[in-house]
Design a protein around this motif. Structure first.
Motif, PDB file in Angstrom:
ATOM      1  N   ARG A  14       8.756  39.714   0.497  1.00 56.34           N
ATOM      2  CA  ARG A  14       7.940  40.674   1.265  1.00 56.34           C
ATOM      3  C   ARG A  14       8.273  42.220   0.687  1.00 56.34           C
ATOM      4  NH1 ARG A  14       6.895  42.754   7.370  1.00 56.34           N
ATOM      5  NH2 ARG A  14       4.713  43.043   7.251  1.00 56.34           N
ATOM      6  N   GLU A  15       9.409  42.596   0.640  1.00 53.14           N
ATOM      7  CA  GLU A  15       9.975  43.812   0.115  1.00 53.14           C
ATOM      8  C   GLU A  15       9.468  44.082  -1.326  1.00 53.14           C
ATOM      9  OE1 GLU A  15      11.163  46.511   1.419  1.00 53.14           O
ATOM     10  OE2 GLU A  15      10.907  45.458   3.193  1.00 53.14           O
ATOM     11  N   LEU A  16       9.373  42.924  -2.376  1.00 55.15           N
ATOM     12  CA  LEU A  16       8.659  43.113  -3.559  1.00 55.15           C
ATOM     13  C   LEU A  16       7.096  43.302  -3.476  1.00 55.15           C
ATOM     14  CD1 LEU A  16       8.938  42.762  -6.593  1.00 55.15           C
ATOM     15  CD2 LEU A  16       8.523  40.129  -6.114  1.00 55.15           C
ATOM     16  N   ARG A  17       6.647  42.564  -2.526  1.00 51.50           N
ATOM     17  CA  ARG A  17       5.001  42.787  -2.380  1.00 51.50           C
ATOM     18  C   ARG A  17       4.828  44.303  -1.964  1.00 51.50           C
ATOM     19  NH1 ARG A  17       5.256  38.112   0.956  1.00 51.50           N
ATOM     20  NH2 ARG A  17       4.534  39.374   2.674  1.00 51.50           N
ATOM     21  N   LYS A  18       5.737  44.846  -1.013  1.00 48.38           N
ATOM     22  CA  LYS A  18       5.374  46.018  -0.565  1.00 48.38           C
ATOM     23  C   LYS A  18       5.780  47.304  -1.457  1.00 48.38           C
ATOM     24  CE  LYS A  18       7.378  49.231   2.886  1.00 48.38           C
ATOM     25  NZ  LYS A  18       8.461  49.671   3.932  1.00 48.38           N
ATOM     26  N   GLU A  19       6.897  46.718  -2.320  1.00 48.21           N
ATOM     27  CA  GLU A  19       7.113  47.868  -3.514  1.00 48.21           C
ATOM     28  C   GLU A  19       5.879  48.017  -4.459  1.00 48.21           C
ATOM     29  OE1 GLU A  19      10.207  48.679  -6.939  1.00 48.21           O
ATOM     30  OE2 GLU A  19      10.689  47.360  -5.253  1.00 48.21           O
ATOM     31  N   LEU A  20       5.193  46.682  -4.721  1.00 50.89           N
ATOM     32  CA  LEU A  20       4.263  46.927  -5.879  1.00 50.89           C
ATOM     33  C   LEU A  20       3.082  47.325  -5.090  1.00 50.89           C
ATOM     34  CD1 LEU A  20       5.173  43.461  -7.323  1.00 50.89           C
ATOM     35  CD2 LEU A  20       5.191  45.504  -8.760  1.00 50.89           C
ATOM     36  N   THR A  21       2.852  47.285  -4.089  1.00 48.24           N
ATOM     37  CA  THR A  21       1.622  47.706  -3.421  1.00 48.24           C
ATOM     38  C   THR A  21       1.423  49.023  -3.361  1.00 48.24           C
ATOM     39  OG1 THR A  21       1.286  45.416  -2.196  1.00 48.24           O
ATOM     40  CG2 THR A  21       0.066  47.505  -1.372  1.00 48.24           C
ATOM     41  N   LEU A  76       0.941  42.612  10.570  1.00 45.60           N
ATOM     42  CA  LEU A  76       0.393  42.582   9.288  1.00 45.60           C
ATOM     43  C   LEU A  76       0.082  43.884   8.634  1.00 45.60           C
ATOM     44  CD1 LEU A  76       0.107  39.763   7.842  1.00 45.60           C
ATOM     45  CD2 LEU A  76      -2.486  40.165   8.318  1.00 45.60           C
ATOM     46  N   GLN A  77       0.503  43.937   7.125  1.00 48.54           N
ATOM     47  CA  GLN A  77       0.385  45.117   6.387  1.00 48.54           C
ATOM     48  C   GLN A  77      -0.455  44.843   5.052  1.00 48.54           C
ATOM     49  OE1 GLN A  77       1.245  48.046   7.494  1.00 48.54           O
ATOM     50  NE2 GLN A  77       2.970  47.778   8.960  1.00 48.54           N
ATOM     51  N   ILE A  78      -1.008  45.582   4.540  1.00 49.05           N
ATOM     52  CA  ILE A  78      -1.811  45.702   3.376  1.00 49.05           C
ATOM     53  C   ILE A  78      -1.035  44.805   2.240  1.00 49.05           C
ATOM     54  CG2 ILE A  78      -1.265  47.702   2.484  1.00 49.05           C
ATOM     55  CD1 ILE A  78      -4.528  46.196   2.212  1.00 49.05           C
ATOM     56  N   TRP A  79       0.249  45.012   2.141  1.00 53.46           N
ATOM     57  CA  TRP A  79       0.886  44.400   1.332  1.00 53.46           C
ATOM     58  C   TRP A  79       1.113  42.850   1.522  1.00 53.46           C
ATOM     59  CZ3 TRP A  79       3.040  48.839   3.224  1.00 53.46           C
ATOM     60  CH2 TRP A  79       3.881  48.520   4.249  1.00 53.46           C
ATOM     61  N   ASP A  80       0.678  42.391   2.796  1.00 51.98           N
ATOM     62  CA  ASP A  80       0.749  41.091   3.358  1.00 51.98           C
ATOM     63  C   ASP A  80      -0.719  40.307   2.959  1.00 51.98           C
ATOM     64  OD1 ASP A  80       3.421  41.115   4.300  1.00 51.98           O
ATOM     65  OD2 ASP A  80       2.535  42.385   5.958  1.00 51.98           O
ATOM     66  N   HIS A  81      -1.770  41.018   2.727  1.00 51.65           N
ATOM     67  CA  HIS A  81      -3.034  40.438   2.862  1.00 51.65           C
ATOM     68  C   HIS A  81      -3.187  39.459   1.589  1.00 51.65           C
ATOM     69  CE1 HIS A  81      -7.308  40.329   3.537  1.00 51.65           C
ATOM     70  NE2 HIS A  81      -7.383  40.155   2.014  1.00 51.65           N
ATOM     71  N   ALA A  82      -3.008  39.578   0.313  1.00 51.50           N
ATOM     72  CA  ALA A  82      -3.062  38.851  -0.739  1.00 51.50           C
ATOM     73  C   ALA A  82      -2.457  37.457  -0.549  1.00 51.50           C
ATOM     74  CB  ALA A  82      -2.982  39.420  -1.842  1.00 51.50           C
ATOM     75  N   TYR A  83      -1.069  37.738   0.164  1.00 50.51           N
ATOM     76  CA  TYR A  83      -0.102  36.764   0.048  1.00 50.51           C
ATOM     77  C   TYR A  83      -0.810  35.726   1.181  1.00 50.51           C
ATOM     78  CZ  TYR A  83       4.211  34.142   0.975  1.00 50.51           C
ATOM     79  OH  TYR A  83       5.179  33.356   1.512  1.00 50.51           O
ATOM     80  N   TYR A  84      -0.959  36.261   2.490  1.00 47.51           N
ATOM     81  CA  TYR A  84      -1.502  35.148   3.351  1.00 47.51           C
ATOM     82  C   TYR A  84      -2.809  34.899   3.400  1.00 47.51           C
ATOM     83  CZ  TYR A  84       2.976  35.952   5.770  1.00 47.51           C
ATOM     84  OH  TYR A  84       4.490  35.837   5.832  1.00 47.51           O
ATOM     85  N   ALA A  85      -3.600  35.561   2.681  1.00 42.47           N
ATOM     86  CA  ALA A  85      -5.035  35.305   2.297  1.00 42.47           C
ATOM     87  C   ALA A  85      -4.993  33.978   1.431  1.00 42.47           C
ATOM     88  CB  ALA A  85      -5.860  36.188   1.625  1.00 42.47           C
ATOM     89  N   GLU A  86      -4.164  33.868   0.475  1.00 38.50           N
ATOM     90  CA  GLU A  86      -3.719  32.764  -0.326  1.00 38.50           C
ATOM     91  C   GLU A  86      -3.361  31.584   0.248  1.00 38.50           C
ATOM     92  OE1 GLU A  86      -4.335  30.477  -3.883  1.00 38.50           O
ATOM     93  OE2 GLU A  86      -5.045  32.472  -3.495  1.00 38.50           O
ATOM     94  N   LYS A  87      -2.439  31.801   1.199  1.00 42.11           N
ATOM     95  CA  LYS A  87      -1.853  30.766   1.882  1.00 42.11           C
ATOM     96  C   LYS A  87      -3.041  30.078   2.998  1.00 42.11           C
ATOM     97  CE  LYS A  87       3.077  31.023   3.114  1.00 42.11           C
ATOM     98  NZ  LYS A  87       4.111  30.836   4.157  1.00 42.11           N
ATOM     99  N   LEU A  88      -3.995  30.896   3.478  1.00 44.84           N
ATOM    100  CA  LEU A  88      -5.030  30.379   4.299  1.00 44.84           C
ATOM    101  C   LEU A  88      -6.089  29.721   3.487  1.00 44.84           C
ATOM    102  CD1 LEU A  88      -6.117  30.311   7.286  1.00 44.84           C
ATOM    103  CD2 LEU A  88      -7.521  32.604   6.588  1.00 44.84           C
ATOM    104  N   ARG A  89      -6.295  30.286   2.356  1.00 47.46           N
ATOM    105  CA  ARG A  89      -7.200  29.356   1.567  1.00 47.46           C
ATOM    106  C   ARG A  89      -6.659  28.160   1.174  1.00 47.46           C
ATOM    107  NH1 ARG A  89      -9.355  30.128  -4.008  1.00 47.46           N
ATOM    108  NH2 ARG A  89      -7.612  31.151  -5.024  1.00 47.46           N
ATOM    109  N   LYS A  90      -5.513  28.041   0.854  1.00 46.10           N
ATOM    110  CA  LYS A  90      -4.735  26.802   0.585  1.00 46.10           C
ATOM    111  C   LYS A  90      -4.791  25.875   1.580  1.00 46.10           C
ATOM    112  CE  LYS A  90      -1.450  24.250  -1.778  1.00 46.10           C
ATOM    113  NZ  LYS A  90      -1.797  23.215  -2.848  1.00 46.10           N
ATOM    114  N   GLN A  91      -4.539  26.394   2.825  1.00 45.82           N
ATOM    115  CA  GLN A  91      -4.709  25.596   4.111  1.00 45.82           C
ATOM    116  C   GLN A  91      -6.060  24.926   4.355  1.00 45.82           C
ATOM    117  OE1 GLN A  91      -3.327  26.870   7.776  1.00 45.82           O
ATOM    118  NE2 GLN A  91      -1.234  27.331   7.279  1.00 45.82           N
TER     119      GLN A  91
END
Length: 671
Positions: free
Chosen positions: A233-240, A328-343
């Motif tokens: 999550r820290e990596l996602r945050k740093e990049l976002t 939930l933060q903006i840097w979590d959106h793509a990650y959990y959206a992809e997880k949900l899409r997979k589900q």
């Protein structure tokens, strides 16, 4: 030694001789060609004969052809293959072109002739296209200050020059900030969750910088997979945050003051021309017509989309709680959206990518153009190009030359982010000849690696279809005058063909023809195709609110900007109705919002959603009658070929038989 840019090109179809062009050619070429174009204007104004449509309006429409080709060439190079020297030249050339444009628009003798023809228009037997050219020419001069007094004309010229330079600087700052950042990682564990193919890409990026391990950049094909798949999550945050800080961090490429200056200059310009604000000035020449109509349109969509968006975010929050994330933060959106899409759909981009080899996707979009519009594409190795990665095609219709198409698909240090279509030469008819266009598509797709060919995410697939839709608008052009040709249409109409073509990416009948595994040749399984079609509207509420937010922000900057003291506070206030995540203090969208501060979307970003109404309505027409229906394709081809020769609503009604219905967009988006 003659300057290659000022000579007739001795190349196939008079195409741009890129390898022969040197940077030192540009500035003297612009100086010479501007002088030539000014001489052409003088010949019109000094004509002893009385003003007529032919010797004034037509003559002006055909003037400056060579200058237009060199300008298009230079500015595409500045976007697709730039360097410090090209950017320095751009800073000198932009004010030169703005001054030239101002000289024309404020040439009293020229306007007097135009006005004479316009006032006597009922005496001429003009066809509809000629009437449109006359109206657009007259209106263009009035909107460029032809009716102002001398003092105000000088003010307007100064404002235009300042705006040209500052808009260019905005884009250069964004590019520099994008290129400046990279994240070097040596511990592979930090990259857990990121697919091997992407890691290979990061390894290659590191090697190109003479580094061990992995390098992630802010180029989209590098950045997006990291924030989508990284478990860290820290990596996602740093990049976002790094991406959101572009030109907002107080460094030398900061755009905050530039935004204030650009907005202020635009407001001053619009009021000088007699408009309440810049949006009123711009929208007078759009289908929407007024800021009030745009606000009403965006607010209607906002009301419809908000409940869907909120439900989508709640689903993501539920998923994130399983990982003990309470907020939930903006840097979590793509990650959990992809997880949900997979589900929901058992789909993820990395699973799909092997089925979307770039070459095969390109073949598919070419095949679609053949099926719908009778076009074929022949690769030519004798057409000069500006980079080895560029491919060149001759477009044929019934075996006859129709256009040239350049494709440039992968990121480079000298290429700005995003995807776009442009033209080097426009289509037009003159002296019994039909001058065919030279069109270019530029993208930033995932490149090939040593192990795999270029494999596209599904979003990249739709991007290619989108830009190819714009290209078709140029390729199919069949108008008399270059100023009404191809994409020279109202700005909120220009996205119709591009967004229309994206619809085919979700049609099972069409997908099966090209979605094949690059190694085995296996067709994407029916179940995956079904789920891909079902997933079309996944996160549609969130994406709609995001687009509305950009549209509202754009309108706010260009309707009632006032004295903006703080860009961040202004942005937060104007987009609060669309914000679904906590606002992070270190980031701002405005400072890299190139569409409105460098590109042509100022007071026009809403047009993406506006065009969605058009494309949803148009494709529904095809769905009802067959997605490859020959009669409808012929009518749509005529719409594209007509360019800006008719009012866009009339063009649309000629195709569809009625005005577009917003209900078809809402039905497609939300069921």
């Amino acid at each position: 030694m003659p300057n290659i840019l000022t000579q007739r090109f001795s190349t196939p179809y008079n195409s741009v001789p890129f390898p022969q062009i040197r940077e030192e050619h540009y500035l003297p070429a612009f100086e010479e060609l501007i002088a030539q174009a000014e001489q052409e204007i003088n010949e019109i104004t000094e004509n002893p004969e009385s003003p007529t449509f032919e010797n004034t309006i037509e003559a002006l429409a055909y003037s400056g052809e060579k200058l237009e080709v060199v300008s298009s060439t230079f500015f595409n190079i500045n976007s697709a293959e730039t360097n410090d020297e090209i950017q320095n030249i751009a800073q000198k050339v932009s004010p030169m072109l703005t001054e030239f444009s101002s000289k024309i628009s404020q040439n009293e003798a020229l306007f007097e002739r135009i006005k004479t023809v316009f006032d006597q228009r009922n005496q001429y037997a003009l066809n509809p296209e000629q009437q449109m050219l006359l109206n657009e020419t007259y209106k263009g001069f009035v909107r460029s200050g032809a009716l102002l007094n001398e003092s105000d004309k000088k003010k307007l010229e100064k404002l235009n020059m300042e705006l040209a330079v500052k808009s260019l600087q905005f884009g250069q700052n964004v590019l520099a900030a994008t290129n400046d950042y990279f994240l070097h990682i040596t511990d592979k564990q930090k990259l857990k969750g990121i697919p091997d193919a992407v890691l290979e890409q990061y390894t290659q990026e590191a090697a190109e910088r003479n580094l061990d391990g992995y390098v992630i950049t802010l180029q989209y094909p590098s950045y997006l997979p990291a924030v989508t798949y990284a478990e860290n999550r820290e990596l996602r945050k740093e990049l976002t945050i790094a991406n959101g800080k572009k030109s907002f961090d107080g460094k030398s490429w900061d755009n905050q003051e530039l935004i204030k200056e650009i907005v202020s200059l635009r407001q001053e310009k619009s009021q000088l021309l007699g408009y309440e604000n810049y949006a009123a000035f711009v929208l007078e020449e759009r289908m929407a017509k007024s800021p009030l109509a745009v606000q009403k349109f965006l607010n209607e969509l906002l009301e419809k989309a908000t409940p869907f968006a909120q439900r989508e975010i709640e689903e993501l929050k539920t998923l994130a709680k399983e990982d003990h994330i309470e907020e939930l933060q903006i840097w979590d959106h793509a990650y959990y959206a992809e997880k949900l899409r997979k589900q929901k759909f058992d789909l993820n981009d990395e699973e799909l990518k092997p089925y979307f080899q770039l070459n095969k996707v390109e073949e598919a979009v070419f095949g679609l153009a053949e099926k719908l519009f009778g076009l074929t594409f022949l690769e030519r190795n004798d057409i000069p190009k500006y980079h080895p990665e560029v491919k060149t095609y001759e477009v044929l219709e019934n075996g006859h030359h129709k256009a040239l198409l350049y494709t440039d698909y992968h990121p480079r240090k000298g290429k700005r982010a995003g995807a776009w279509m442009t033209s080097y030469t426009q289509q037009y008819k003159k002296n019994n000849g039909n001058h065919r266009p030279h069109i270019s598509i530029v993208c930033n797709f995932t490149p090939a690696t040593k192990e795999t060919p270029s494999l596209l995410t599904f979003q990249e697939v739709t991007t290619l279809f989108h830009e190819f839709g714009h290209a078709l608008h140029g390729i199919l052009a069949n108008t008399q005058y270059p100023t009404l040709s191809g994409t020279s249409v109202k700005w909120d109409f220009v996205e119709l063909p591009s967004q229309f073509l994206e619809n085919y990416c979700y049609e099972p009948e069409f997908l099966k023809t090209f979605a094949k595994h690059y190694e085995t040749g296996e067709v994407l399984p029916d179940e995956k195709i079904r789920k891909l079609a079902e997933s079309k509207n996944f996160m549609e509420g969130y994406q709609t609110l995001r687009q509305i937010g950009f549209g509202l922000l754009d309108m706010a900057y260009h309707t009632k900007p006032g004295n903006i003291s703080n860009i961040k506070e202004f942005e937060t206030e104007k987009t609060k109705a669309t914000n679904l995540y906590p606002i992070h203090p270190e980031t701002a969208a405005s400072t890299s919002f190139s569409h409105i501060f460098q590109g042509g979307y100022s007071a026009g970003y809403y047009s993406y959603k506006w065009a969605e109404v058009l494309d949803a309505d148009a494709f529904q027409y095809f769905k009802e009658n067959g997605i490859f229906n020959e009669n409808l394709a012929a009518k749509f081809k005529n719409l594209l070929a007509s360019g800006g020769t008719q009012d866009p609503m009339e063009l649309y009604k000629n195709f569809r038989g009625s005005e577009p219905k917003i209900q078809n967009l809402l039905k497609r988006a939300f069921g």
